[in-house]
Design a protein around this motif. Sequence first.
Motif, PDB file in Angstrom:
ATOM      1  N   SER A  49      78.039 -40.973  11.673  1.00 34.18           N
ATOM      2  CA  SER A  49      77.421 -42.102  12.376  1.00 34.18           C
ATOM      3  C   SER A  49      76.268 -42.693  11.568  1.00 34.18           C
ATOM      4  O   SER A  49      76.116 -43.920  11.471  1.00 34.18           O
ATOM      5  CB  SER A  49      76.934 -41.634  13.752  1.00 34.18           C
ATOM      6  N   MET A  50      75.472 -41.822  10.948  1.00 34.44           N
ATOM      7  CA  MET A  50      74.355 -42.294  10.122  1.00 34.44           C
ATOM      8  C   MET A  50      74.873 -43.041   8.900  1.00 34.44           C
ATOM      9  O   MET A  50      74.296 -44.060   8.496  1.00 34.44           O
ATOM     10  CB  MET A  50      73.488 -41.112   9.701  1.00 34.44           C
ATOM     11  N   CYS A  51      75.944 -42.551   8.312  1.00 28.49           N
ATOM     12  CA  CYS A  51      76.538 -43.231   7.158  1.00 28.49           C
ATOM     13  C   CYS A  51      77.035 -44.625   7.541  1.00 28.49           C
ATOM     14  O   CYS A  51      76.814 -45.607   6.814  1.00 28.49           O
ATOM     15  CB  CYS A  51      77.701 -42.409   6.599  1.00 28.49           C
ATOM     16  N   ASN A  83      68.554 -28.669  12.223  1.00 26.04           N
ATOM     17  CA  ASN A  83      69.548 -29.064  13.212  1.00 26.04           C
ATOM     18  C   ASN A  83      69.986 -30.516  12.959  1.00 26.04           C
ATOM     19  O   ASN A  83      70.413 -30.843  11.866  1.00 26.04           O
ATOM     20  CB  ASN A  83      69.002 -28.865  14.628  1.00 26.04           C
ATOM     21  N   ALA A  84      69.875 -31.411  13.939  1.00 21.19           N
ATOM     22  CA  ALA A  84      70.357 -32.788  13.744  1.00 21.19           C
ATOM     23  C   ALA A  84      69.599 -33.497  12.628  1.00 21.19           C
ATOM     24  O   ALA A  84      70.164 -34.341  11.916  1.00 21.19           O
ATOM     25  CB  ALA A  84      70.226 -33.565  15.046  1.00 21.19           C
ATOM     26  N   ARG A  85      68.331 -33.143  12.446  1.00 16.41           N
ATOM     27  CA  ARG A  85      67.565 -33.778  11.371  1.00 16.41           C
ATOM     28  C   ARG A  85      68.123 -33.396  10.000  1.00 16.41           C
ATOM     29  O   ARG A  85      67.934 -34.113   9.026  1.00 16.41           O
ATOM     30  CB  ARG A  85      66.090 -33.390  11.474  1.00 16.41           C
ATOM     31  N   GLU A  86      68.809 -32.245   9.939  1.00 20.95           N
ATOM     32  CA  GLU A  86      69.410 -31.835   8.676  1.00 20.95           C
ATOM     33  C   GLU A  86      70.507 -32.814   8.262  1.00 20.95           C
ATOM     34  O   GLU A  86      70.706 -33.085   7.073  1.00 20.95           O
ATOM     35  CB  GLU A  86      69.995 -30.429   8.796  1.00 20.95           C
ATOM     36  N   ALA A  87      71.234 -33.351   9.252  1.00 18.33           N
ATOM     37  CA  ALA A  87      72.242 -34.371   8.957  1.00 18.33           C
ATOM     38  C   ALA A  87      71.578 -35.627   8.392  1.00 18.33           C
ATOM     39  O   ALA A  87      72.079 -36.246   7.440  1.00 18.33           O
ATOM     40  CB  ALA A  87      73.039 -34.702  10.212  1.00 18.33           C
ATOM     41  N   LYS A  92      70.072 -39.051   3.650  1.00 20.19           N
ATOM     42  CA  LYS A  92      69.026 -39.687   2.839  1.00 20.19           C
ATOM     43  C   LYS A  92      69.095 -39.215   1.388  1.00 20.19           C
ATOM     44  O   LYS A  92      68.972 -40.010   0.453  1.00 20.19           O
ATOM     45  CB  LYS A  92      67.646 -39.366   3.422  1.00 20.19           C
ATOM     46  N   SER A  93      69.307 -37.902   1.213  1.00 20.03           N
ATOM     47  CA  SER A  93      69.370 -37.348  -0.142  1.00 20.03           C
ATOM     48  C   SER A  93      70.589 -37.873  -0.889  1.00 20.03           C
ATOM     49  O   SER A  93      70.526 -38.161  -2.094  1.00 20.03           O
ATOM     50  CB  SER A  93      69.419 -35.814  -0.074  1.00 20.03           C
ATOM     51  N   MET A  94      71.724 -38.013  -0.181  1.00 18.15           N
ATOM     52  CA  MET A  94      72.929 -38.534  -0.818  1.00 18.15           C
ATOM     53  C   MET A  94      72.748 -40.003  -1.200  1.00 18.15           C
ATOM     54  O   MET A  94      73.260 -40.460  -2.242  1.00 18.15           O
ATOM     55  CB  MET A  94      74.127 -38.348   0.109  1.00 18.15           C
ATOM     56  N   ARG A  95      72.010 -40.729  -0.392  1.00 14.13           N
ATOM     57  CA  ARG A  95      71.779 -42.140  -0.714  1.00 14.13           C
ATOM     58  C   ARG A  95      70.964 -42.281  -2.003  1.00 14.13           C
ATOM     59  O   ARG A  95      71.167 -43.189  -2.809  1.00 14.13           O
ATOM     60  CB  ARG A  95      71.056 -42.828   0.447  1.00 14.13           C
ATOM     61  N   MET A  96      70.023 -41.343  -2.198  1.00 11.38           N
ATOM     62  CA  MET A  96      69.205 -41.384  -3.412  1.00 11.38           C
ATOM     63  C   MET A  96      70.036 -41.076  -4.652  1.00 11.38           C
ATOM     64  O   MET A  96      69.874 -41.702  -5.701  1.00 11.38           O
ATOM     65  CB  MET A  96      68.046 -40.386  -3.278  1.00 11.38           C
ATOM     66  N   THR A  97      70.957 -40.102  -4.523  1.00 11.65           N
ATOM     67  CA  THR A  97      71.833 -39.808  -5.669  1.00 11.65           C
ATOM     68  C   THR A  97      72.839 -40.932  -5.895  1.00 11.65           C
ATOM     69  O   THR A  97      73.249 -41.183  -7.030  1.00 11.65           O
ATOM     70  CB  THR A  97      72.572 -38.479  -5.463  1.00 11.65           C
ATOM     71  N   GLU A 124      71.842 -31.417  -5.298  1.00 16.32           N
ATOM     72  CA  GLU A 124      71.890 -30.071  -5.862  1.00 16.32           C
ATOM     73  C   GLU A 124      71.487 -29.008  -4.846  1.00 16.32           C
ATOM     74  O   GLU A 124      72.081 -27.931  -4.787  1.00 16.32           O
ATOM     75  CB  GLU A 124      70.960 -30.002  -7.094  1.00 16.32           C
ATOM     76  N   GLN A 125      70.468 -29.304  -4.013  1.00 16.50           N
ATOM     77  CA  GLN A 125      69.965 -28.282  -3.077  1.00 16.50           C
ATOM     78  C   GLN A 125      70.972 -27.939  -1.983  1.00 16.50           C
ATOM     79  O   GLN A 125      70.809 -26.943  -1.281  1.00 16.50           O
ATOM     80  CB  GLN A 125      68.635 -28.728  -2.443  1.00 16.50           C
TER      81      GLN A 125
END
Length: 363
Positions: A49-51, A83-87, A92-97, A124-125
């Motif tokens: 949903s965020m994507c 939890n949900a914030r991890e999604a 966000k991290s994928m958007r930066m990569t 990577e993390q």
Amino acid sequence: MGEFAVVAAGYPAEMETFLDSNPGFYSRFGENYLIPDYTAEELLQIFESMCQNKRFYLEDDMKEQVKKIFTNMIAADLPHFANAREAENLEKSMRMTWVENPVNRVDEATGETRSYYTPEHIPEQYREYLEDAPEKVTEEKEAFQISGDTLGLPKENFKYEEEYMDQTKSVVFIRTKRGRSVSNGSGSIITTDGYILTCNHVIDKAKEIQVRVRKAQDGEKAVWRKAKVCWFDAKLDAAILKIPTDENYSPLPLRAADAETLPGEAIYLWGYPFGSRLSDSSDGLDASLFQGSVSSIQRKGGLSRINANMEAKRGCSGAPVFSKKDGTIIGILCGSQTEGDSNLVEEINYVLPVKYILENVIV
């Protein structure tokens, strides 16, 4: 002036600390709800949903990989898992990569240029959680059994008024830890060598189980023992714990399997409602007494249930329910069945008969 509601939310252990910080909070926050963490499948749906909101699409195999990340993170029981914030953090991290290595494709059906997340965009993390967890080797174990010789014997002439207080010495306070969550329950010592009967849901998935055998009194400290799970049955909602055998314990007697429990029989319960909230310290907490009668014996889910016309609170799960007639444990408190709506909710507590324990683990 309009009506409003105040909701305080947080993880169970931190919320316990918050409520304990002010004596008036317990009465002001009258309702407590435990909301379970999201599953890996639910976290994947949140991630998707965020994507979509950011107008990103996932390659075909990305859904399985993202779900695997969440599955392994949950299994790792990380102390700061969001939890949900991890999604949200993952997206966000994928958007930066993606910015460093953008992938755009033209959709053949619409001609629209779409942005895609691919496996190369997994930060990577998060990659360590893509590795397969080592397979667990399961070994056949002998069926767990307890010798009937170690059980407590019913007294021939039990007198409730004279003896009910002595039983509290063998009613234990159970504290469990599941990651950041701390919860409580009740139980009873049923053998001389330290086997304890309680509910399965009290100890289910617990990383650590502590049992308070004796409360602090007369200048002595409370005695806590680390317990291990020896047997459990999710369908029965029953479990047997074991504490160290550095002393002989005073076991509470179980009602014989062939002894009848009938509607109208006077009963009582010793337990620890609301955990340590009733006392300044869990070390000095006393067991609480609830009394009532058997209202009916019913079949539910293929099992016999003793329905009790007796009050009981959260924290009393696993507590022994005694007969006033002979002082034996007729069952353990497992929960309640509720009926009603937002205007009125009624409940009746139910008890698992000890005959199931005798049939499954006592020889």
